[in-house]
Design a protein around this motif. Structure first.
Motif, short mmCIF file in Angstrom:
data_model
loop_
_atom_site.label_atom_id
_atom_site.label_comp_id
_atom_site.label_asym_id
_atom_site.label_seq_id
_atom_site.Cartn_x
_atom_site.Cartn_y
_atom_site.Cartn_z
N LYS A 69 10.51 -4.11 -36.09
CA LYS A 69 11.80 -3.57 -35.67
C LYS A 69 12.86 -3.73 -36.76
O LYS A 69 13.89 -3.07 -36.74
N TYR A 70 12.57 -4.60 -37.74
CA TYR A 70 13.52 -4.80 -38.84
C TYR A 70 13.59 -3.54 -39.71
O TYR A 70 12.60 -2.80 -39.85
N PRO A 71 14.73 -3.31 -40.36
CA PRO A 71 14.87 -2.08 -41.18
C PRO A 71 14.01 -2.08 -42.44
O PRO A 71 13.67 -1.02 -42.95
N SER A 72 13.67 -3.27 -42.96
CA SER A 72 12.76 -3.35 -44.10
C SER A 72 11.96 -4.63 -43.99
O SER A 72 12.42 -5.62 -43.41
N TYR A 73 10.76 -4.62 -44.58
CA TYR A 73 9.88 -5.78 -44.47
C TYR A 73 8.64 -5.59 -45.33
O TYR A 73 8.30 -4.46 -45.73
N CYS A 74 7.98 -6.71 -45.61
CA CYS A 74 6.61 -6.69 -46.10
C CYS A 74 5.86 -7.74 -45.28
O CYS A 74 6.22 -8.92 -45.30
N ILE A 75 4.84 -7.32 -44.57
CA ILE A 75 4.12 -8.18 -43.63
C ILE A 75 2.66 -8.25 -44.03
O ILE A 75 2.03 -7.22 -44.29
N SER A 76 2.10 -9.45 -44.07
CA SER A 76 0.65 -9.59 -44.22
C SER A 76 0.05 -9.92 -42.86
O SER A 76 0.59 -10.75 -42.12
N VAL A 77 -1.03 -9.24 -42.52
CA VAL A 77 -1.67 -9.44 -41.22
C VAL A 77 -3.09 -9.96 -41.42
O VAL A 77 -3.69 -9.80 -42.49
N GLY A 78 -3.64 -10.60 -40.40
CA GLY A 78 -4.99 -11.16 -40.47
C GLY A 78 -6.05 -10.08 -40.53
O GLY A 78 -5.81 -8.91 -40.20
N ALA A 79 -7.25 -10.49 -40.94
CA ALA A 79 -8.35 -9.53 -41.11
C ALA A 79 -8.73 -8.85 -39.81
O ALA A 79 -9.19 -7.71 -39.80
N GLY A 80 -8.56 -9.56 -38.67
CA GLY A 80 -8.95 -8.99 -37.38
C GLY A 80 -7.85 -8.23 -36.69
O GLY A 80 -8.02 -7.82 -35.53
N PHE A 81 -6.74 -8.00 -37.36
CA PHE A 81 -5.61 -7.28 -36.76
C PHE A 81 -6.02 -5.87 -36.36
O PHE A 81 -6.75 -5.19 -37.10
N ASN A 82 -5.54 -5.42 -35.22
CA ASN A 82 -5.87 -4.09 -34.71
C ASN A 82 -5.15 -3.02 -35.51
O ASN A 82 -3.92 -2.90 -35.45
N PRO A 83 -5.87 -2.20 -36.30
CA PRO A 83 -5.21 -1.19 -37.15
C PRO A 83 -4.47 -0.12 -36.36
O PRO A 83 -3.60 0.56 -36.91
N GLU A 84 -4.79 0.03 -35.08
CA GLU A 84 -4.10 1.03 -34.27
C GLU A 84 -2.63 0.67 -34.06
O GLU A 84 -1.82 1.53 -33.67
N LEU A 85 -2.28 -0.59 -34.32
CA LEU A 85 -0.89 -1.03 -34.14
C LEU A 85 -0.03 -0.74 -35.37
O LEU A 85 1.19 -0.91 -35.32
N LEU A 86 -0.65 -0.31 -36.46
CA LEU A 86 0.11 -0.06 -37.69
C LEU A 86 1.04 1.14 -37.50
O LEU A 86 0.59 2.22 -37.13
N PRO A 87 2.33 0.98 -37.76
CA PRO A 87 3.27 2.09 -37.55
C PRO A 87 3.10 3.18 -38.60
O PRO A 87 2.83 2.90 -39.77
N ALA A 88 3.30 4.41 -38.20
CA ALA A 88 3.08 5.55 -39.09
C ALA A 88 4.04 5.54 -40.28
O ALA A 88 3.71 6.04 -41.36
N GLU A 89 5.23 4.98 -40.09
CA GLU A 89 6.22 5.02 -41.16
C GLU A 89 6.00 3.94 -42.23
O GLU A 89 6.67 3.96 -43.28
N ALA A 90 5.09 3.02 -42.00
CA ALA A 90 4.87 1.93 -42.94
C ALA A 90 3.86 2.32 -44.02
O ALA A 90 2.92 3.08 -43.77
N GLU A 91 4.07 1.79 -45.21
CA GLU A 91 3.10 1.92 -46.29
C GLU A 91 2.09 0.78 -46.14
O GLU A 91 2.47 -0.40 -46.15
N VAL A 92 0.81 1.13 -46.00
CA VAL A 92 -0.22 0.13 -45.75
C VAL A 92 -1.04 -0.07 -47.02
O VAL A 92 -1.69 0.87 -47.50
N ILE A 93 -1.01 -1.27 -47.57
CA ILE A 93 -1.76 -1.60 -48.78
C ILE A 93 -3.01 -2.37 -48.39
O ILE A 93 -2.93 -3.43 -47.76
N TYR A 94 -4.15 -1.81 -48.76
CA TYR A 94 -5.42 -2.51 -48.52
C TYR A 94 -5.71 -3.36 -49.74
O TYR A 94 -6.02 -2.85 -50.81
#
Length: 576
Positions: A69-94
């Motif tokens: 909900k924050y206007p800007s961020y960089c978040i690291s998530v665990g390996a088992g995180f559900n990818p369906e929760l990734l927001p469309a507007e975010a840049e996702v770095i593998y």
């Protein structure tokens, strides 16, 4: 900025997040596991143990949705995180490392499936998650093994503050075009895109330069208006097809070379065979060198062999017209962004770490910055059978200094005329048409022993499990140590003493099918693992012998590296 870092367990997401904060101090960073732990006032491992994985995933979802909900961020998530929760507007770095597929062992993280071995569990998780990560990612960052500190090249990649002059980026999806506005050269393959999509993309992105690589049957009518790389596997170039490049990839090496040599001289020739030997590599290189402006040589590894020739492609960037960098599609011989940028070194000399396997090596990341003034540092897979031929050829390409690891240390000793059958050489320098070398193993092991600070070590019973070319170096430090074969479990001195039960086990064996774990009668207090790889059998042994205190070989590696650098620098500075 809205960024999310995904990747496999133990790949280094939390560490990258800390460096990201240094590169982008204005962007708030969040390690999702730490946020959960602080919010629940309980370590993640305890949440797993007390509430189970399903409850943890619900907590993960709740805290993540608050963060985005924050206007800007960089978040690291665990390996088992559900990818369906990734927001469309975010840049996702593998975030990916070449060792991901090997599996990783941990002494301090919760197990998710105790019904299989820890290593099998890790590999199974990798296989299940890998396609999901590639599908969910905006782009992939192949991080070098051992990169732990702030790094100029990494900062350029994360800021997208670089250009690629000598290579094309192989696209797997159109989203990658949008992810890399700083790049202008891309490859579109007909086995990854339909011809209709290729035409639409080339018409929409007129500011980009494209190679259209024909890798499926396509008619002249379909390809009309496109500049293509025509693969000879589909026969002669059809009339009406604008083929600027002619390539060949499959078939017998000699036949493929003959076929590409007989093509029109007004086309650029791209030779991309599967290379099975150093003989073939040398012949392919010599063919390219005969006409470097109009020929490109891109060797490929046999199926099931991990990136045997990527190092060679790294060397060829400035020498030929056609090169590629790897995107989200896994073409393992294609170098990464980081490898490309590291190779942009005006010095034609280079260094390497030699061994097999070698993809896990941290030497390029650790020694690369030290040796940058003298050339780039590569990892070259090399077995004992090919050592003599390769070590004669590599100086022709510019190899001047080398770190040597298993199983080549004894071969290196033979190369410089060192006679001991148990003392290997791990550092080489090429001077005046011959090789000089030293071993820094004893220095490294001494540092490891000192760092472990094991009480009264010299009066304890010590076993060396495996060892090969490092046994003499280990005994320099701990002369009372008894060496055992890791394959047979028997003492190397052939003194059968069933009463010998060690207090300390020095794990000096690689992960191989015929390497066994010591007897369960042994209950060591300490395990000194000379390996630092994250799937080491020494780690597996430490998991079984949970009463033992475990020490990784990283301290030994860093001490070895310091002496190697001094050895190389002495010669390089003397020669100017």
């Amino acid at each position: 900025m809205k960024r999310i870092i995904i990747g496999h367990r133990g790949v280094g997401k939390s560490s990258l997040l800390e460096r990201h904060e240094h590169y982008f101090p204005e962007i708030a960073t969040y390690d999702l596991d730490k946020v959960i732990s602080e919010g629940e006032k309980q370590p993640v491992s305890e949440i797993f143990a007390s509430k189970g994985e399903a409850s943890f995933r619900e907590l993960e979802k709740k805290y993540f949705q608050d963060l985005i909900k924050y206007p800007s961020y960089c978040i690291s998530v665990g390996a088992g995180f559900n990818p369906e929760l990734l927001p469309a507007e975010a840049e996702v770095i593998y975030l990916s490392r070449r060792t991901d597929s090997d599996g990783r062992l941990f002494l301090n993280r919760p197990r998710l499936n105790p019904e299989v071995s820890a290593l099998d569990e890790s590999i199974q998780r990798y296989q299940a998650r890998e396609p999901q990560f590639r599908k969910s990612a905006s782009w992939i960052y192949h991080i070098p093994e051992g990169l732990n500190d702030n790094d100029e090249i990494e900062e350029e990649i994360l800021k997208k503050d670089f250009k690629i002059e000598h290579a094309y980026y192989t696209l797997n999806s159109e989203k990658e075009l949008k992810a890399w506005p700083n790049l202008d050269k891309f490859e579109l393959r007909t086995d990854l895109f339909s011809v209709e999509d290729i035409k639409r993309i080339t018409e929409a992105y007129t500011d980009k330069r494209f190679i259209v690589s024909v890798r499926t049957n396509a008619t002249a009518l379909e390809l009309r208006g496109l500049k293509v790389d025509w693969a000879l596997e589909f026969g002669p170039i059809p009339a009406g097809v604008n083929a600027q490049i002619i390539s060949i990839h499959d078939g017998d090496f000699v036949h493929a070379l003959t076929l590409i040599q007989n093509q029109p001289e007004d086309k650029h020739l791209k030779f991309c065979p599967v290379i099975l030997s150093w003989d073939e590599l040398i012949i392919g290189y010599q063919w390219q060198e005969e006409d470097p402006k109009n020929r490109s040589f891109l060797p490929r590894s046999p199926e099931g062999v991990k990136s045997r020739w990527r190092w060679f492609r790294n060397l060829m960037w400035p020498k030929q017209k056609i090169n590629f960098v790897q995107g989200l599609k896994d073409f393992d011989d294609q170098p990464s962004f980081y490898e490309y940028l590291l190779s942009q070194n005006p010095n034609k000399q280079f260094g390497a770490v030699l061994g097999d396997p070698i993809h896990h090596s941290r030497t390029p990341a650790v020694q690369g910055p030290n040796m940058r003034d003298y050339g780039m540092m590569l990892a070259i897979p090399l077995n004992e059978e090919d050592f003599t031929q390769a070590i004669s050829f590599l100086p022709q390409l510019g190899l001047v200094f080398a770190a040597v690891t298993s199983p080549l240390k004894l071969k290196a000793a033979e190369l410089i005329g060192a006679g001991s059958s148990e003392m290997g050489i791990n550092s080489l320098y090429f001077k005046h048409l011959s090789w000089a070398g030293i071993s820094s193993d004893a220095d490294g092991f001494k540092a490891m022993v000192e760092e472990s600070d094991i009480p009264d070590l010299k009066n304890l019973k010590i076993a060396i499990w495996g060892g090969g070319g490092v046994i003499s170096a280990l005994k320099e430090v701990l002369p009372q140590a008894v060496a055992f074969s890791a394959r047979t479990g028997e003492r190397r001195d052939q003194k059968n003493d069933p009463a010998f039960v060690p207090d300390v086990v020095i794990w000096a064996a690689p992960r191989m099918k015929d390497v066994q774990l010591p007897s369960t009668d042994w209950k060591p207090k300490y395990i000194l693992d000379l390996n630092y790889v994250e799937n080491s059998m020494g780690l597996e042994y430490a998991q079984r012998e949970s009463q033992a205190q475990y020490f990784s070989g990283l301290e030994m590696f860093y001490a070895q590296a310091k002496k190697q650098f001094k050895f190389w620098a002495k010669y390089l500075m003397a020669e100017g």
